[in-house]
Design an enzyme around this catalytic site. Sequence first.
Site, PDB file in Angstrom:
ATOM      1  N   LYS A 113       0.849  -1.199   0.000  1.00 43.75           N
ATOM      2  CA  LYS A 113       0.000   0.000   0.000  1.00 43.75           C
ATOM      3  C   LYS A 113       0.881   1.244   0.000  1.00 43.75           C
ATOM      4  CE  LYS A 113      -3.873  -1.967   2.623  1.00 43.75           C
ATOM      5  NZ  LYS A 113      -4.915  -1.880   1.600  1.00 43.75           N
ATOM      6  N   ASP A 160      -2.877  -7.620  -2.106  1.00 42.97           N
ATOM      7  CA  ASP A 160      -3.628  -6.742  -1.196  1.00 42.97           C
ATOM      8  C   ASP A 160      -5.103  -7.160  -1.110  1.00 42.97           C
ATOM      9  OD1 ASP A 160      -3.996  -4.719   0.577  1.00 42.97           O
ATOM     10  OD2 ASP A 160      -3.957  -3.081  -0.887  1.00 42.97           O
ATOM     11  N   ARG A 163     -10.379 -11.709   1.233  1.00 43.00           N
ATOM     12  CA  ARG A 163     -11.274 -12.715   0.640  1.00 43.00           C
ATOM     13  C   ARG A 163     -10.652 -14.100   0.665  1.00 43.00           C
ATOM     14  NH1 ARG A 163     -11.441  -9.133  -4.680  1.00 43.00           N
ATOM     15  NH2 ARG A 163     -10.992  -7.589  -3.073  1.00 43.00           N
TER      16      ARG A 163
HETATM   17  N1  BES Z   1      -8.403  -4.040   3.848  1.00 42.17           N
HETATM   18  C1  BES Z   1      -8.419  -3.599   2.515  1.00 42.17           C
HETATM   19  C2  BES Z   1      -9.663  -2.790   2.174  1.00 42.17           C
HETATM   20  C3  BES Z   1      -9.798  -1.445   2.814  1.00 42.17           C
HETATM   21  C4  BES Z   1      -9.545  -0.328   2.097  1.00 42.17           C
HETATM   22  C5  BES Z   1     -10.250  -1.308   4.118  1.00 42.17           C
HETATM   23  C6  BES Z   1      -9.701   0.912   2.680  1.00 42.17           C
HETATM   24  C7  BES Z   1     -10.401  -0.074   4.699  1.00 42.17           C
HETATM   25  C8  BES Z   1     -10.145   1.047   3.984  1.00 42.17           C
HETATM   26  C9  BES Z   1      -8.329  -4.779   1.552  1.00 42.17           C
HETATM   27  O1  BES Z   1      -7.587  -5.844   1.996  1.00 42.17           O
HETATM   28  C10 BES Z   1      -7.726  -4.246   0.298  1.00 42.17           C
HETATM   29  O2  BES Z   1      -6.602  -3.843   0.347  1.00 42.17           O
HETATM   30  N2  BES Z   1      -8.490  -4.268  -0.766  1.00 42.17           N
HETATM   31  C11 BES Z   1      -8.046  -3.749  -2.011  1.00 42.17           C
HETATM   32  C12 BES Z   1      -8.474  -4.725  -3.080  1.00 42.17           C
HETATM   33  C13 BES Z   1      -7.887  -4.442  -4.431  1.00 42.17           C
HETATM   34  C14 BES Z   1      -6.417  -4.765  -4.435  1.00 42.17           C
HETATM   35  C15 BES Z   1      -8.599  -5.261  -5.448  1.00 42.17           C
HETATM   36  C16 BES Z   1      -8.703  -2.396  -2.259  1.00 42.17           C
HETATM   37  O3  BES Z   1      -9.887  -2.271  -2.003  1.00 42.17           O
HETATM   38  O4  BES Z   1      -8.008  -1.483  -2.688  1.00 42.17           O
HETATM   39 ZN    ZN Z   2      -7.358  -6.050   4.062  1.00 49.09          ZN
HETATM   40 ZN    ZN Z   3      -5.495  -5.666   1.519  1.00 50.36          ZN
END
Ligand code: BES
Ligand code: ZN
Ligand code: ZN
Length: 476
Positions: A254, A324, A328
């Site tokens: 991230k 990331d 899931r």
């Molecule tokens: N934990 C995150 C989602 C998240 C984003 C929670 C912002 C709280 C605030 C999750 O694991 C993630 O990183 N999801 C990605 C998925 C993408 C790589 C398809 C996302 O939503 O950016």
């Molecule tokens: Zn996450």
């Molecule tokens: Zn994530």
Amino acid sequence: MIRIDHDKKKQVTIKFVYSGKEFENADWHGLPNAFDASFLQSFPLFGHGDDKVLLVGLGKYQLFERNMSKEALAKGVKELRDFGFTEFNVDLLPLLKKCGLNCLWDVVEGITLGLYTPKSYKNEEKEITCEVSLQGIEPKDLLQAEQCLQHAQSLADSVILARDLVNAPANKLTPEKMADAIADAGKIDGLSVQVFNEDEITQFGMQAYLTVAASSANPPRLIVMRYMGDSQSEEITALVGKGVTCDTGGYCLKGSSTMLGIKGDMAGGAAVAGTLRALAKNKVKANVVGIIPSCENRISPDSFIPGDVISSMSGKTIEVVNTDAEGRLLLADAVTYAVKQEKATRVCDVATLTGAVVGALGFTTAGALTNDEQVWQQFKQAFQTSGEKYWRLPIFDEHRKMIESRIADVKNIGESYCGTITAAAFIEAFAEQRPWIHLDIAGTAWVDKPVFQYQSVGATGAAVTTMYFLLDRTEL
Ligand code: BES
Ligand code: ZN
Ligand code: ZN
């Protein structure tokens, strides 16, 4: 501490007033013209000897709804605490008149959450505790009111349990410590908490979950809470909560600006723990198993990388396109575990799963996706009672197609669009056709700028009350 107490005189009394005729006819001395009792407007009347009063406006009588009590109470108690008071009377008559005794659920939640302050790690920090006396309940209703107060307090305390877990820094709440904290909070009659270590998780064959967990030196813990409160029913509802205590994104790292919130990625798991605790405390008639796969998503020599193909407890193979999208992966295995190992007849999973849901619905409304109309109707009633907001999104076949992989049974992300839907479609693929509902609380689990009076900066305790009322149908 909140008590029903008519006689005890406290330092100050909160009085609620509706706007309009009723307010204009009342004889309040010393009020400025600007005060018209609109919703959440407040005014202190402290200059009259011992009878100190804080007026809190409720807005128009016709427009007032039970859930609004939560904010009105939070506003009142917070303001008085800021003035330096620690003992309050609350005159509930105006709320009881409009909403009946059930408003006690919201009253207790509003007071408890309004007075909540996140744990501080400062060396010198004094904890302030407040005493609250609820007044205005008729003697004939006292017994029922006492019981309602007790149940509402267990539920509000469970929201706080969830908040505390989510607010804890990732270095203070590793998966192991999360399991310890939940085992500790779960010491309640009728509730059992079982914690599985890495070897045991391996024996279940939870390869997708273990793949994420292998990215960190801190080992995973699978936390299983069982509460069987209805011996006459064969139904078992599984509540499955994402328990990623730290999500750096892994090799798909991230950006630094989105790093600060990563400790809150176990909010789904925290919500499940809170809900199970409240259900057991209140001896609700339902059979529920709470399943919290907890681990970290970091970078290590053993980390998974984009392009890997991994297996899962269900036997389905998964192409990892983005590390990331880890939540899931663990949820897929935890849902399989729920159905195969715990014999769940329906499944509700809850997770801070996608940034996309924040883009679509913002910080006050969570996404809900389901394959079952009956579950949706029950869930709708539950969030109407809790006062939380959810909005249903669809899953159509064209969305399911988006997660088809060329080289494996499924892939862990779709194309650039509708990320909340494709994430849900991925989990749905593991639900074995059971009635299933998925809650994406990525936007609602955490607030940097509180929106409602009963929130404070940080964790909100999202989804606890709604999942509770999904299972406690007596209050609907
Ligand atoms: N934990 C995150 C989602 C998240 C984003 C929670 C912002 C709280 C605030 C999750 O694991 C993630 O990183 N999801 C990605 C998925 C993408 C790589 C398809 C996302 O939503 O950016
Ligand atoms: Zn996450
Ligand atoms: Zn994530």
